[in-house]
Design an enzyme around this catalytic site. Sequence first.
Site, mmCIF file in Angstrom:
data_model
loop_
_atom_site.group_PDB
_atom_site.id
_atom_site.type_symbol
_atom_site.label_atom_id
_atom_site.label_comp_id
_atom_site.label_asym_id
_atom_site.label_seq_id
_atom_site.Cartn_x
_atom_site.Cartn_y
_atom_site.Cartn_z
ATOM 1 N N GLU A 10 4.141 4.843 -10.414
ATOM 2 C CA GLU A 10 5.510 4.367 -10.620
ATOM 3 C C GLU A 10 5.677 3.659 -11.955
ATOM 4 O O GLU A 10 6.793 3.389 -12.377
ATOM 5 C CB GLU A 10 5.964 3.473 -9.461
ATOM 6 C CG GLU A 10 5.112 2.258 -9.204
ATOM 7 C CD GLU A 10 5.604 1.038 -9.960
ATOM 8 O OE1 GLU A 10 6.782 0.982 -10.280
ATOM 9 O OE2 GLU A 10 4.778 0.160 -10.228
ATOM 10 N N GLN A 107 2.910 -14.445 -7.615
ATOM 11 C CA GLN A 107 2.035 -13.474 -6.956
ATOM 12 C C GLN A 107 0.839 -13.097 -7.824
ATOM 13 O O GLN A 107 -0.186 -12.663 -7.303
ATOM 14 C CB GLN A 107 2.837 -12.227 -6.570
ATOM 15 C CG GLN A 107 3.802 -12.481 -5.423
ATOM 16 C CD GLN A 107 4.486 -11.218 -4.928
ATOM 17 O OE1 GLN A 107 4.812 -10.328 -5.702
ATOM 18 N NE2 GLN A 107 4.709 -11.132 -3.629
ATOM 19 N N HIS A 290 8.183 -3.281 0.819
ATOM 20 C CA HIS A 290 7.780 -4.188 -0.260
ATOM 21 C C HIS A 290 6.502 -4.936 0.105
ATOM 22 O O HIS A 290 5.572 -5.031 -0.693
ATOM 23 C CB HIS A 290 8.911 -5.165 -0.567
ATOM 24 C CG HIS A 290 10.202 -4.483 -0.892
ATOM 25 N ND1 HIS A 290 10.352 -3.677 -2.012
ATOM 26 C CD2 HIS A 290 11.391 -4.450 -0.233
ATOM 27 C CE1 HIS A 290 11.576 -3.198 -2.039
ATOM 28 N NE2 HIS A 290 12.222 -3.654 -0.977
ATOM 29 N N LEU A 291 6.449 -5.455 1.323
ATOM 30 C CA LEU A 291 5.234 -6.137 1.764
ATOM 31 C C LEU A 291 4.056 -5.173 1.831
ATOM 32 O O LEU A 291 2.904 -5.572 1.655
ATOM 33 C CB LEU A 291 5.471 -6.785 3.133
ATOM 34 C CG LEU A 291 4.362 -7.683 3.668
ATOM 35 C CD1 LEU A 291 4.145 -8.885 2.749
ATOM 36 C CD2 LEU A 291 4.683 -8.144 5.089
ATOM 37 N N ALA A 292 4.343 -3.896 2.052
ATOM 38 C CA ALA A 292 3.286 -2.895 2.178
ATOM 39 C C ALA A 292 2.367 -2.872 0.962
ATOM 40 O O ALA A 292 1.140 -2.839 1.095
ATOM 41 C CB ALA A 292 3.903 -1.515 2.384
ATOM 42 N N ASP A 293 2.940 -2.885 -0.249
ATOM 43 C CA ASP A 293 2.069 -2.868 -1.424
ATOM 44 C C ASP A 293 1.579 -4.268 -1.782
ATOM 45 O O ASP A 293 0.499 -4.433 -2.349
ATOM 46 C CB ASP A 293 2.757 -2.190 -2.616
ATOM 47 C CG ASP A 293 3.911 -2.965 -3.193
ATOM 48 O OD1 ASP A 293 3.659 -3.840 -4.017
ATOM 49 O OD2 ASP A 293 5.061 -2.666 -2.847
ATOM 50 N N GLN A 294 2.330 -5.313 -1.391
ATOM 51 C CA GLN A 294 1.900 -6.679 -1.669
ATOM 52 C C GLN A 294 0.685 -7.080 -0.830
ATOM 53 O O GLN A 294 -0.095 -7.955 -1.223
ATOM 54 C CB GLN A 294 3.047 -7.655 -1.422
ATOM 55 C CG GLN A 294 4.226 -7.470 -2.372
ATOM 56 C CD GLN A 294 5.462 -8.237 -1.936
ATOM 57 O OE1 GLN A 294 5.399 -9.138 -1.106
ATOM 58 N NE2 GLN A 294 6.611 -7.864 -2.487
ATOM 59 N N HIS A 316 5.035 2.660 -5.284
ATOM 60 C CA HIS A 316 4.467 1.336 -5.534
ATOM 61 C C HIS A 316 3.159 1.171 -4.757
ATOM 62 O O HIS A 316 2.161 0.666 -5.289
ATOM 63 C CB HIS A 316 5.447 0.242 -5.090
ATOM 64 C CG HIS A 316 6.441 -0.152 -6.133
ATOM 65 N ND1 HIS A 316 7.647 0.468 -6.265
ATOM 66 C CD2 HIS A 316 6.403 -1.108 -7.086
ATOM 67 C CE1 HIS A 316 8.326 -0.082 -7.256
ATOM 68 N NE2 HIS A 316 7.593 -1.042 -7.779
#
Length: 348
Positions: A10, A107, A290-294, A316
């Site tokens: 990405e 982060q 969003h939390l998935a890649d974080q 991402h």
Amino acid sequence: MIEIDGSYGEGGGQVLRTSLSLAAITGEPIRISGIRAGRKKPGLAAQHLTAVRAAARICNAQLRGDALGSMLLEFIPGSAVQAGTYTFDVSKAQVGGSAGAIALVLQTILLPLALASGNSQVTLKGGTHVNFSPTVTYIEQVYLPILQRMGVEAQVKLGAWGWFPKGGGEVQLHVDGGGKLNGINLLERGNLQQVRGLAVVTELPSHIPQRMANRAENLLREAHLKVAVHALRERGIAPGAGIFLTAEYENSLTGFGGFGRLRLSAETVAEIACQQLLEFHHTGAAVDEHLADQLLLPAALASQESHYRVAEVTRHLTTNAVVIEQFGLAQVRVNEAEKIVSVKSLTR
């Protein structure tokens, strides 16, 4: 020196942030080329440059290419990560200031500081609630509580709200060092317990957050969800408005938001946030996109395997997985059919 292609996948800032975090943690020097090549304005923006300098500060790294717009960066750690008291201000990264998201800086340095010896106190200044980035509310109510289950002890306190384009926000971050990360299992989220919300404005009339709150509560109750949204009028250096919803499930958390802008009604802002939440709710997944890649980075540093089911397998996510594997710390498997992510450390 690990060579990282910033244009891969990405081609955004996540490649940079993950690389910086892992370089600081491992002490490995890195060279990133093609930074944010997939964006309309490629290279380091103010928030990315601040993240670079923050990561360098905590491990005394040598830098080459740390300038606005730079698409090539060398980062050579000079020591183990040092706990301490720090201040990082996104607005100072460019002439005229910036509302760049301080959550992205947070982060980048959070896990290195959590694994360091000693506690840290960090003041972050800039944009707290801006589009296309995690909001400080999301960090506080979703990201940090999930990481706490994995062994990260950190708290944030919002001192001032900062919206795009003025910024001016401030956050205090406290991180307990010496942490040891555990794996996490989020394959099943369980039943929804409640939806909590904040409808907030600064330098705007109080009827606006109340209208956002009322519309959100009505929509979510129509969908048979238990919900309570609080309307707040806060002080800030400029006008701003937004609504932020956190859904609490038995085993998981997720959050969504909407931002006000000219010629967009308060009710429409609420509808945007509610639509995002309801779309996620209907997927049945435990982890939002969003939390998935974080979660990949803490999972890669954990002593046990992690498994979680995501709402969507995004670029991402797959891009971040490739970056992490370049450091040789973990193996990431993404089952796109089942939407299950599995992360296994190779060093513990």
